[in-house]
Design an enzyme around this catalytic site. Structure first.
Site, PDB file in Angstrom:
ATOM      1  N   GLY A   4     -17.293 -36.801  14.139  1.00  0.00           N
ATOM      2  CA  GLY A   4     -16.807 -36.088  14.680  1.00  0.00           C
ATOM      3  C   GLY A   4     -15.567 -35.276  14.091  1.00  0.00           C
ATOM      4  O   GLY A   4     -15.050 -35.418  15.284  1.00  0.00           O
ATOM      5  N   GLY A   5     -14.874 -35.747  12.826  1.00  0.00           N
ATOM      6  CA  GLY A   5     -13.739 -35.086  12.441  1.00  0.00           C
ATOM      7  C   GLY A   5     -14.594 -33.054  12.029  1.00  0.00           C
ATOM      8  O   GLY A   5     -16.089 -33.131  12.045  1.00  0.00           O
TER       9      GLY A   5
ATOM     10  N   ILE B 104     -14.946 -32.095   8.681  1.00  0.00           N
ATOM     11  CA  ILE B 104     -16.052 -31.596   7.949  1.00  0.00           C
ATOM     12  C   ILE B 104     -17.255 -31.902   8.873  1.00  0.00           C
ATOM     13  O   ILE B 104     -17.959 -31.162   8.125  1.00  0.00           O
ATOM     14  CB  ILE B 104     -15.559 -32.951   6.419  1.00  0.00           C
ATOM     15  CG1 ILE B 104     -14.056 -32.271   5.977  1.00  0.00           C
ATOM     16  CG2 ILE B 104     -16.697 -32.641   5.497  1.00  0.00           C
ATOM     17  CD1 ILE B 104     -14.079 -33.854   4.040  1.00  0.00           C
TER      18      ILE B 104
ATOM     19  N   ARG C 240     -12.523 -39.923   3.551  1.00  0.00           N
ATOM     20  CA  ARG C 240     -13.235 -39.983   2.449  1.00  0.00           C
ATOM     21  C   ARG C 240     -11.800 -41.232   1.439  1.00  0.00           C
ATOM     22  O   ARG C 240     -10.026 -40.984   2.147  1.00  0.00           O
ATOM     23  CB  ARG C 240     -11.945 -38.717   2.044  1.00  0.00           C
ATOM     24  CG  ARG C 240     -12.869 -37.792   2.102  1.00  0.00           C
ATOM     25  CD  ARG C 240     -13.012 -36.493   1.404  1.00  0.00           C
ATOM     26  NE  ARG C 240     -12.291 -35.747   0.155  1.00  0.00           N
ATOM     27  CZ  ARG C 240     -13.650 -36.028  -0.802  1.00  0.00           C
ATOM     28  NH1 ARG C 240     -14.872 -35.400  -0.144  1.00  0.00           N
ATOM     29  NH2 ARG C 240     -13.690 -36.258  -2.202  1.00  0.00           N
TER      30      ARG C 240
ATOM     31  N   HIS D   9       0.239  -4.322  18.322  1.00  0.00           N
ATOM     32  CA  HIS D   9      -1.052  -3.681  19.323  1.00  0.00           C
ATOM     33  C   HIS D   9      -2.521  -3.569  18.678  1.00  0.00           C
ATOM     34  O   HIS D   9      -1.777  -1.908  18.231  1.00  0.00           O
ATOM     35  CB  HIS D   9      -0.064  -3.713  20.385  1.00  0.00           C
ATOM     36  CG  HIS D   9      -1.512  -2.755  21.665  1.00  0.00           C
ATOM     37  ND1 HIS D   9      -1.721  -4.516  22.599  1.00  0.00           N
ATOM     38  CD2 HIS D   9      -1.815  -2.242  22.222  1.00  0.00           C
ATOM     39  CE1 HIS D   9      -2.800  -4.107  23.372  1.00  0.00           C
ATOM     40  NE2 HIS D   9      -2.582  -2.551  23.419  1.00  0.00           N
TER      41      HIS D   9
HETATM   42  P1  FAD Z   1      -9.341 -33.368  -6.209  1.00  0.00           P
HETATM   43  O1  FAD Z   1      -9.793 -31.985  -5.211  1.00  0.00           O
HETATM   44  O2  FAD Z   1      -9.788 -33.968  -4.937  1.00  0.00           O
HETATM   45  O3  FAD Z   1      -9.347 -32.735  -7.327  1.00  0.00           O
HETATM   46  C1  FAD Z   1      -8.771 -34.101  -7.866  1.00  0.00           C
HETATM   47  C2  FAD Z   1      -9.707 -34.120  -9.555  1.00  0.00           C
HETATM   48  O4  FAD Z   1      -9.575 -35.032 -10.408  1.00  0.00           O
HETATM   49  C3  FAD Z   1     -11.232 -33.450  -9.844  1.00  0.00           C
HETATM   50  O5  FAD Z   1     -11.772 -32.652 -10.060  1.00  0.00           O
HETATM   51  C4  FAD Z   1     -11.993 -34.801 -10.134  1.00  0.00           C
HETATM   52  O6  FAD Z   1     -12.417 -35.248 -10.800  1.00  0.00           O
HETATM   53  C5  FAD Z   1     -10.435 -35.211 -11.030  1.00  0.00           C
HETATM   54  N1  FAD Z   1     -10.528 -36.593 -11.307  1.00  0.00           N
HETATM   55  C6  FAD Z   1     -10.563 -38.119 -10.739  1.00  0.00           C
HETATM   56  N2  FAD Z   1     -10.184 -39.468 -11.095  1.00  0.00           N
HETATM   57  C7  FAD Z   1     -10.173 -39.069 -12.543  1.00  0.00           C
HETATM   58  C8  FAD Z   1     -10.162 -39.300 -13.804  1.00  0.00           C
HETATM   59  N3  FAD Z   1     -10.281 -40.956 -14.217  1.00  0.00           N
HETATM   60  N4  FAD Z   1      -9.947 -38.897 -15.184  1.00  0.00           N
HETATM   61  C9  FAD Z   1     -10.275 -37.608 -14.992  1.00  0.00           C
HETATM   62  N5  FAD Z   1     -10.335 -36.781 -14.223  1.00  0.00           N
HETATM   63  C10 FAD Z   1     -10.272 -37.324 -12.747  1.00  0.00           C
HETATM   64  N6  FAD Z   1      -8.973 -29.101   2.909  1.00  0.00           N
HETATM   65  C11 FAD Z   1      -8.525 -27.828   3.130  1.00  0.00           C
HETATM   66  O7  FAD Z   1      -6.585 -27.853   3.158  1.00  0.00           O
HETATM   67  N7  FAD Z   1      -9.047 -26.646   3.652  1.00  0.00           N
HETATM   68  C12 FAD Z   1     -10.670 -27.146   4.087  1.00  0.00           C
HETATM   69  O8  FAD Z   1     -11.346 -25.943   4.524  1.00  0.00           O
HETATM   70  C13 FAD Z   1     -11.175 -28.280   3.418  1.00  0.00           C
HETATM   71  N8  FAD Z   1     -12.076 -28.043   3.668  1.00  0.00           N
HETATM   72  C14 FAD Z   1     -12.832 -29.152   2.882  1.00  0.00           C
HETATM   73  C15 FAD Z   1     -14.530 -30.015   3.007  1.00  0.00           C
HETATM   74  C16 FAD Z   1     -15.082 -30.248   2.521  1.00  0.00           C
HETATM   75  C17 FAD Z   1     -16.838 -30.469   2.829  1.00  0.00           C
HETATM   76  C18 FAD Z   1     -14.372 -31.194   2.058  1.00  0.00           C
HETATM   77  C19 FAD Z   1     -15.228 -32.452   1.269  1.00  0.00           C
HETATM   78  C20 FAD Z   1     -13.107 -31.592   1.564  1.00  0.00           C
HETATM   79  C21 FAD Z   1     -12.386 -30.590   2.635  1.00  0.00           C
HETATM   80  N9  FAD Z   1     -10.604 -30.458   2.084  1.00  0.00           N
HETATM   81  C22 FAD Z   1     -10.446 -29.128   2.999  1.00  0.00           C
HETATM   82  C23 FAD Z   1     -10.274 -31.003   1.894  1.00  0.00           C
HETATM   83  C24 FAD Z   1      -9.400 -31.318   0.318  1.00  0.00           C
HETATM   84  O9  FAD Z   1     -10.361 -30.657  -0.759  1.00  0.00           O
HETATM   85  C25 FAD Z   1      -8.932 -31.865  -0.685  1.00  0.00           C
HETATM   86  O10 FAD Z   1      -7.611 -32.192   0.084  1.00  0.00           O
HETATM   87  C26 FAD Z   1      -8.394 -31.304  -2.076  1.00  0.00           C
HETATM   88  O11 FAD Z   1      -9.502 -31.339  -3.135  1.00  0.00           O
HETATM   89  C27 FAD Z   1      -7.823 -32.520  -2.390  1.00  0.00           C
HETATM   90  O12 FAD Z   1      -7.303 -31.845  -3.583  1.00  0.00           O
HETATM   91  P2  FAD Z   1      -6.378 -32.698  -4.824  1.00  0.00           P
HETATM   92  O13 FAD Z   1      -6.141 -31.832  -5.794  1.00  0.00           O
HETATM   93  O14 FAD Z   1      -5.593 -34.019  -4.236  1.00  0.00           O
HETATM   94  O15 FAD Z   1      -7.526 -33.469  -5.472  1.00  0.00           O
END
Ligand code: FAD
Length: 599
Positions: A309-310, A312, A400, A572
């Site tokens: 119930g989070g 997402i 996650r 306002h």
């Molecule tokens: P990521 O976005 O996970 O990007 C990491 C990248 O690294 C990816 O593209 C991956 O392919 C790449 N990668 C990983 N390992 C390797 C490797 N070994 N070699 C090459 N490439 C690699 N956050 C919000 O702030 N607002 C929201 O409304 C929100 N809604 C969300 C809804 C859903 C359904 C989900 C699942 C998440 C949501 N989030 C939201 C969370 C948000 O998406 C993440 O916090 C954010 O994307 C994290 O960013 P990041 O750059 O740390 O990593």
């Protein structure tokens, strides 16, 4: 008395010879029931295997790279010893729910691995190599390039944007926007404006979402080019503290072509994000999906279960419910949308009661069985139905896991926690001073805006600035209807920590704009330090709460007190005005409510 118990691989949906990609325990560790022991990876998903019983680990029977099937022994634990372990001996596994990303504020120090050494050459050399092109990674890369660095992004997928742009924040909001419009026009019937039942062309709706993603990811590719940031496509794995080997990937996915590229870097920023956690009993079946599967919007089910119930799960539930699905939700804890104050969540829950047939709190999902006529789910706990329930679609949204253990970080000498987080200091530095880490991989909250700010800090340090991640607060928003947004100290957290706070509330039932909008169910709340009257937290529930919370973030960052906010003239009639009014309530000067007691 010794009591050795074998903890085995449970039913893993019929898979066999599955790769072990992470091992969280070692001999001597104390595990509690449900602590993760290992992570398994199949072609389709990764899943963590929890301990069925508590105890002290005596022997670990698997290692990273082992292949296991149902019934194989993972570890042997001594249950009696665990029961008698003193708290001082007990070393609980770290949870993903740490309060802050930074080592100073949470992680236990990790032993630094001994780095490997690469004696060969390199195909590409750069100042800054960013591993991962998500919101954290591309923001870091672009900032570093703007500061004159030669930058390479290593990304395995064909587009930049990571989870957020491709399968997270943005596609979910594209769908939520459409759902919100449908919901809003349906409310107009009471005002004499009737639209009739919407006709939904699900293919067009999905196409709209894809177009939104394409526009943004295409924009990122253009901005990378404009900054001369080189994108190296492939799976990156460190081979020493200054080299990463990239196994080139092709198409839209992660299939490796066999070609390798070696990138040599002066500094690196690890931004490799996180992945969905799949519980071991979740089967492979097209009717059982994670958030990425739910965003594919293949069809609208009649009856849908959300496990977890989070935010997402509830956002996706909102979309499917508006499109016609009936919802059940099951949550192990005692409330939905954990983290937000209960009074905010209560308003959301009342407004959304019509979407749900069953909200099962303090209840565990224990089995998910696909059958011809539906997916049958068995529950245990306070509000569990006795019989397995049938669903047309099951969404599991139970958290996650960080990708820290999948990058060969040990070859670079970078410490990674048992759970796969990479500890960093306030400059985003790992234990290896020229290697930084940002975003989901460094800790909670796993939010895009946190990763972007950390990315800027890391990039500036790579360019020899002296930057620190010193944000006082990070806001959270559920983009449900109504939206729920909060920042800083919550009332519930203050109570838990025994911190004395004062609060003021402005009910939207007294807001001219909310009444005109026909949406006066919400409220705006500010939390104050009683000694200084400084605002230290706030929460808003109502349409567009997420768009308004930024003002409270700024007030906290600037050290504003109630008077500063109350005397700021808000336009306002707006909903933003409710923040000024809440501050006036604290001051006792609000004239839009019955007489207040002056403080
Ligand atoms: P990521 O976005 O996970 O990007 C990491 C990248 O690294 C990816 O593209 C991956 O392919 C790449 N990668 C990983 N390992 C390797 C490797 N070994 N070699 C090459 N490439 C690699 N956050 C919000 O702030 N607002 C929201 O409304 C929100 N809604 C969300 C809804 C859903 C359904 C989900 C699942 C998440 C949501 N989030 C939201 C969370 C948000 O998406 C993440 O916090 C954010 O994307 C994290 O960013 P990041 O750059 O740390 O990593």
């Amino acid at each position: 008395m010794s009591n050795l118990i074998e903890l085995k691989v449970p039913d893993i949906g019929g898979h066999s010879n599955v790769d072990v990609i992470e091992v969280f325990v070692k001999p001597g560790d104390v595990v509690s029931k449900d602590d993760s022991l290992i992570t398994l990876e199949t072609d389709k998903a990764t899943m963590e295997v929890p301990a069925e019983t508590a105890g002290v680990v005596k022997e670990v029977k698997v290692a990273v790279g082992s292949k296991v099937s149902e019934g194989d022994v993972i570890v042997i634990v001594e249950a009696a010893a665990a029961a008698s372990a003193t708290p001082a001996e007990a070393k609980p596994l770290e949870t993903t729910g740490v309060a802050s990303a930074h080592t100073d504020a949470g992680f236990a120090p990790q032993a630094a691995p001994v780095a490997a050494s690469h004696s060969g050459g390199a195909d590409i050399e750069c100042d800054v190599m960013v591993l991962g092109g998500g919101p954290g990674g591309y923001s870091a890369a672009f900032r570093a390039a703007d500061l004159g660095q030669k930058v390479v992004i290593v990304e395995r997928y064909s587009t930049l944007g990571g989870v957020c742009l491709n399968v997270g924040c943005i596609p979910s909001k594209a769908l939520l926007h459409n759902a919100a419009v449908i919901d809003e026009v349906s409310h107009l019937a009471a005002n004499g404006i009737k639209f009739g039942k919407p006709e939904v062309d699900i293919d067009l709706l999905r196409g709209y979402k894809e177009k939104v993603i394409g526009k943004l990811t295409g924009g990122l590719a253009g901005m990378a080019k404009a900054r001369k940031v080189q994108i190296v496509r492939g799976n990156g794995r460190f081979i020493d503290p200054h080299h990463i080997e990239v196994s080139v990937t092709t198409g839209n996915g992660r299939e490796e072509s066999g070609e390798k590229t070696i990138v040599k870097f002066r500094n690196a920023i690890i931004a490799a994000g996180s992945r969905v956690v799949k519980l071991p009993f979740i089967p492979d079946d097209p009717r059982v999906v994670d958030s990425t599967g739910a965003l594919e919007l293949k069809a609208v089910p009649e009856k849908m279960l959300i496990i977890g119930g989070g935010i997402i799960g509830l956002e996706m539930g909102t979309v499917y419910s508006t499109l016609g699905a009936r919802l059940d939700v099951v949550e192990m804890l005692d409330g939905l949308m954990q983290g937000a104050d209960r009074d905010l969540v209560k308003v959301w829950q009342k407004w959304n009661a019509h979407r749900f047939d069953n909200i099962m709190l303090n209840t565990k999902t224990v089995a998910v069985e696909p059958k011809e006529d539906g997916v049958y789910v068995t529950f245990e706990g306070e509000q569990a139905p006795k019989e397995p329930q049938r669903y047309d679609l099951v969404l599991y949204a139970t958290g996650r896991a960080p990708n820290g253990k999948l990058l060969g970080a040990e070859n670079a000498g970078v410490a990674v926690t048992d759970r796969g987080f990479i500890p960093v200091d306030k400059q985003q530095r790992t234990n290896v001073p020229h290697i930084y880490a940002i975003g989901d991989i460094v800790g909670q909250p796993m939010l895009a805006h946190k990763g972007v700010h950390e990315g800027h800090v890391a990039a500036e340090n790579c360019a020899d600035h002296k930057a620190f991640f010193d944000a006082r607060v990070i806001p959270g928003v559920a983009y449900t209807d109504p939206e729920v947004a909060w920042v800083g100290m919550t009332e519930d957290e203050a109570k838990k920590q025994g911190i004395k706070v004062e609060k003021s509330v402005f009910p939207w039932a007294a807001s001219g704009r909310a009444i005109a909008n026909g949406r006066d169910e919400g409220f705006t709340k500010l939390i104050f330090d009683p000694a200084t009257h400084q605002v230290i937290g706030g929460g808003i529930v109502g349409p567009h709460a997420g768009d308004m919370i930024g003002e409270i973030c700024l007030a906290i960052e600037m050290g504003c007190d109630a008077e500063d906010i109350a005397k700021t003239i808000h336009p306002h009639p707006t909903m933003g005005e409710s923040i000024g009014m809440a501050a006036e309530v604290f001051e006792g000067s609000c004239t839009d409510l019955p007489p207040q007691r002056k403080k």
